[in-house]
Design a protein around this motif. Structure first.
Motif, PDB file in Angstrom:
ATOM      1  N   VAL B  42     -24.817 -54.879  41.858  1.00 25.60           N
ATOM      2  CA  VAL B  42     -26.060 -55.398  41.322  1.00 25.60           C
ATOM      3  C   VAL B  42     -26.516 -56.564  42.178  1.00 25.60           C
ATOM      4  N   LYS B  43     -27.758 -56.503  42.579  1.00 28.36           N
ATOM      5  CA  LYS B  43     -28.305 -57.652  43.284  1.00 28.36           C
ATOM      6  C   LYS B  43     -29.119 -58.442  42.278  1.00 28.36           C
ATOM      7  N   SER B  44     -28.507 -59.476  41.785  1.00 27.83           N
ATOM      8  CA  SER B  44     -29.190 -60.261  40.770  1.00 27.83           C
ATOM      9  C   SER B  44     -30.206 -61.177  41.425  1.00 27.83           C
ATOM     10  N   SER B  45     -31.331 -61.315  40.799  1.00 26.55           N
ATOM     11  CA  SER B  45     -32.330 -62.234  41.313  1.00 26.55           C
ATOM     12  C   SER B  45     -33.117 -62.781  40.126  1.00 26.55           C
ATOM     13  N   ALA B  46     -34.077 -63.629  40.425  1.00 29.25           N
ATOM     14  CA  ALA B  46     -34.867 -64.211  39.343  1.00 29.25           C
ATOM     15  C   ALA B  46     -35.673 -63.138  38.623  1.00 29.25           C
ATOM     16  N   ASP B  47     -35.967 -62.058  39.330  1.00 30.50           N
ATOM     17  CA  ASP B  47     -36.779 -61.005  38.733  1.00 30.50           C
ATOM     18  C   ASP B  47     -35.952 -59.890  38.118  1.00 30.50           C
ATOM     19  N   LEU B  48     -34.643 -59.966  38.312  1.00 28.10           N
ATOM     20  CA  LEU B  48     -33.797 -58.958  37.689  1.00 28.10           C
ATOM     21  C   LEU B  48     -32.641 -59.639  36.968  1.00 28.10           C
ATOM     22  N   GLN B  49     -32.827 -59.872  35.690  1.00 32.37           N
ATOM     23  CA  GLN B  49     -31.747 -60.439  34.879  1.00 32.37           C
ATOM     24  C   GLN B  49     -31.305 -59.364  33.915  1.00 32.37           C
ATOM     25  N   LEU B  50     -30.079 -58.901  34.105  1.00 35.56           N
ATOM     26  CA  LEU B  50     -29.571 -57.858  33.218  1.00 35.56           C
ATOM     27  C   LEU B  50     -29.233 -58.466  31.858  1.00 35.56           C
ATOM     28  N   PRO B  51     -29.405 -57.694  30.810  1.00 37.42           N
ATOM     29  CA  PRO B  51     -29.059 -58.217  29.484  1.00 37.42           C
ATOM     30  C   PRO B  51     -27.553 -58.269  29.273  1.00 37.42           C
ATOM     31  N   LEU B  52     -27.127 -59.127  28.378  1.00 39.94           N
ATOM     32  CA  LEU B  52     -25.708 -59.209  28.018  1.00 39.94           C
ATOM     33  C   LEU B  52     -25.445 -58.235  26.878  1.00 39.94           C
ATOM     34  N   SER B  53     -24.242 -57.696  26.872  1.00 37.65           N
ATOM     35  CA  SER B  53     -23.937 -56.739  25.819  1.00 37.65           C
ATOM     36  C   SER B  53     -22.445 -56.703  25.548  1.00 37.65           C
ATOM     37  N   SER B  54     -22.088 -56.230  24.376  1.00 39.44           N
ATOM     38  CA  SER B  54     -20.671 -56.102  24.030  1.00 39.44           C
ATOM     39  C   SER B  54     -20.127 -54.735  24.420  1.00 39.44           C
ATOM     40  N   ALA B  55     -20.910 -53.934  25.141  1.00 42.67           N
ATOM     41  CA  ALA B  55     -20.449 -52.606  25.551  1.00 42.67           C
ATOM     42  C   ALA B  55     -19.277 -52.727  26.514  1.00 42.67           C
ATOM     43  N   LEU B  56     -18.415 -51.714  26.512  1.00 40.23           N
ATOM     44  CA  LEU B  56     -17.211 -51.772  27.339  1.00 40.23           C
ATOM     45  C   LEU B  56     -17.116 -50.648  28.360  1.00 40.23           C
ATOM     46  N   LYS B  57     -17.936 -49.641  28.211  1.00 43.18           N
ATOM     47  CA  LYS B  57     -17.825 -48.457  29.051  1.00 43.18           C
ATOM     48  C   LYS B  57     -18.066 -48.798  30.525  1.00 43.18           C
ATOM     49  N   ALA B  58     -17.155 -48.347  31.378  1.00 36.48           N
ATOM     50  CA  ALA B  58     -17.258 -48.673  32.798  1.00 36.48           C
ATOM     51  C   ALA B  58     -18.346 -47.827  33.457  1.00 36.48           C
ATOM     52  N   PRO B  59     -19.096 -48.433  34.367  1.00 36.94           N
ATOM     53  CA  PRO B  59     -20.152 -47.679  35.030  1.00 36.94           C
ATOM     54  C   PRO B  59     -19.612 -46.712  36.072  1.00 36.94           C
ATOM     55  N   LYS B  60     -20.312 -45.615  36.262  1.00 37.42           N
ATOM     56  CA  LYS B  60     -19.960 -44.643  37.294  1.00 37.42           C
ATOM     57  C   LYS B  60     -21.173 -44.422  38.173  1.00 37.42           C
ATOM     58  N   THR B  61     -20.900 -43.925  39.352  1.00 31.52           N
ATOM     59  CA  THR B  61     -21.998 -43.717  40.287  1.00 31.52           C
ATOM     60  C   THR B  61     -22.967 -42.667  39.760  1.00 31.52           C
ATOM     61  N   ALA B  62     -24.228 -42.950  39.936  1.00 31.24           N
ATOM     62  CA  ALA B  62     -25.283 -42.000  39.597  1.00 31.24           C
ATOM     63  C   ALA B  62     -26.530 -42.481  40.319  1.00 31.24           C
ATOM     64  N   VAL B  63     -27.606 -41.769  40.155  1.00 30.63           N
ATOM     65  CA  VAL B  63     -28.859 -42.235  40.746  1.00 30.63           C
ATOM     66  C   VAL B  63     -29.205 -43.581  40.108  1.00 30.63           C
TER      67      VAL B  63
END
Lengths: 192, 176
Positions: B42-63
């Motif tokens: 993830v390239k975090s920047s001022a224009d991209l702030q991801l939300p916080l969450s209690s989710a635990l599932k690990a991310p996998k590659t996809a589009v």
């Protein structure tokens, strides 16, 4: 080398300079690759508006069509009225009461915001939503789906926080893990 | 001690690297511990702030679709710009998809790009003989937390039209 030989008979000090070089190069490299934030994903399937997509989704009627409408007034929890609420209107505040029925448009939200007009994502009453969904889950323990219907203006953050609330109840532990409520989320088109 | 001192003064003084080595070793261990081989970045920047969450599932590659407050990026390639405007009802700053890009709910440029990606993924799936590489229509969504749902909906609808039906919203984990 010349420095080392100068010491003569004394035990030679280890020449740490090449190690230092290596470490100095390694550090920026690892620093770049290091992830200081850990990520997770929330799964969701296609919203109802994506019509002509080849997904084998039979329109069979689920027993409980639990949906959470998110508006700038708060949450409205609705379900198949006949299933959810067989014995008339729910009693306010009573724990075994079923949530409001589907046709409650004029009644306002089931769970109003903590602050008037929900100015920030934190002003939604997620705790109450978790409690209410816990009550629904008690009655329909097999049900795992929930439909979220957010209004157009609702920030994405509220949507994620609502998904967190509908997924599990952090206050009730079952076998060392938070109790699962409705982990399968479908995001519907939503009201304008 | 008595022997060393005169030698130091006469010759060139050697820098004591040992303490620096100690420091470096500690930093190295710390960084190695943080080092993770997550599938997505993830390239975090001022224009991209991801939300916080209690989710635990690990991310996998996809589009990978990144929707920030200024643009839409698919797999690292910028596809289109978003428009900043003020909400007519609330009077607050908000973001919309430019009118010219929209065809109903469909974002045309994004649709073409995603359709390409779907074709590519299917092609790869066919060559690899199915199984793990089969096209499942999974898409990773990295969206700024302040975006209104209308933009998210249009992106999701467009992805849905391009045969991506499994959405994975990328969030920042708040617990382990």
């Amino acid at each position: 080398m010349s420095k080392g030989s100068k010491r003569g008979g004394e035990a030679d000090e280890l020449n740490l300079v090449p190690v230092m070089n290596l470490v100095t190069i390694l550090i920026p490299f690892i620093l770049m690759a290091a992830q200081f934030i850990s990520l997770a994903v929330i799964d969701s399937t296609l919203p109802a508006i994506g019509a002509p997509v080849p997904v084998e989704e039979q329109p069979e009627k689920p027993p409980l069509n639990l949906s959470v409408v998110i508006t700038d007034l708060g949450f409205t929890v609705a379900g198949a009225a006949a299933v959810l609420n067989p014995e008339g209107p729910p009693v306010e505040g009573a724990p075994p009461a079923a949530p409001a029925e589907g046709e409650g448009e004029e009644k306002g939200p089931t769970i109003p915001c903590l602050e008037e007009g929900c100015p920030t994502p934190q002003s939604y009453d997620y705790k109450e939503l978790v409690r209410l969904l816990g009550v629904v889950k008690d009655e329909y323990s097999d049900e795992e789906n929930v439909i979220l219907v957010p209004e157009s203006r609702i920030p994405y953050e509220v949507l994620v926080l609502t998904m967190d609330s509908t997924r599990e109840d952090p206050n009730t532990m079952v076998d060392g893990a938070p109790r699962l409520l409705f982990p399968f989320v479908v995001i519907a088109g939503g009201a304008e | 001690m008595g022997k060393k001192k005169p030698r130091r003064n006469s010759g060139e003084g050697a820098l004591s690297i040992t303490s620096m080595m100690d420091m470096m070793t500690i930093i190295l261990v710390f960084l190695l511990k943080n080092f993770s081989s997550q599938d997505i970045s993830v390239k975090s920047s001022a224009d991209l702030q991801l939300p916080l969450s209690s989710a635990l599932k690990a991310p996998k590659t996809a589009v990978n679709v990144v929707v920030s407050r200024v643009d839409v990026i698919v797999d690292g390639v910028k596809v289109m710009d978003l428009e900043s405007t003020t909400d007519e009802v609330t009077g607050q700053a908000t973001v919309v998809v430019p009118e010219g890009e929209l065809k109903g709910q469909l974002i045309t440029t994004l649709y073409e790009k995603l359709l390409d990606k779907a074709e590519q993924a299917k092609d790869i799936g066919a060559r690899a003989g199915g199984g793990e590489f089969d096209f499942k229509g999974q898409i990773l969504m990295q969206c700024d937390k302040r975006l209104p749902f209308s933009v998210i909906r249009q992106v999701m609808y467009t992805a849905g039209q391009a045969q991506f039906s499994e959405f994975r919203f990328v969030v920042i984990k708040t617990r382990e």
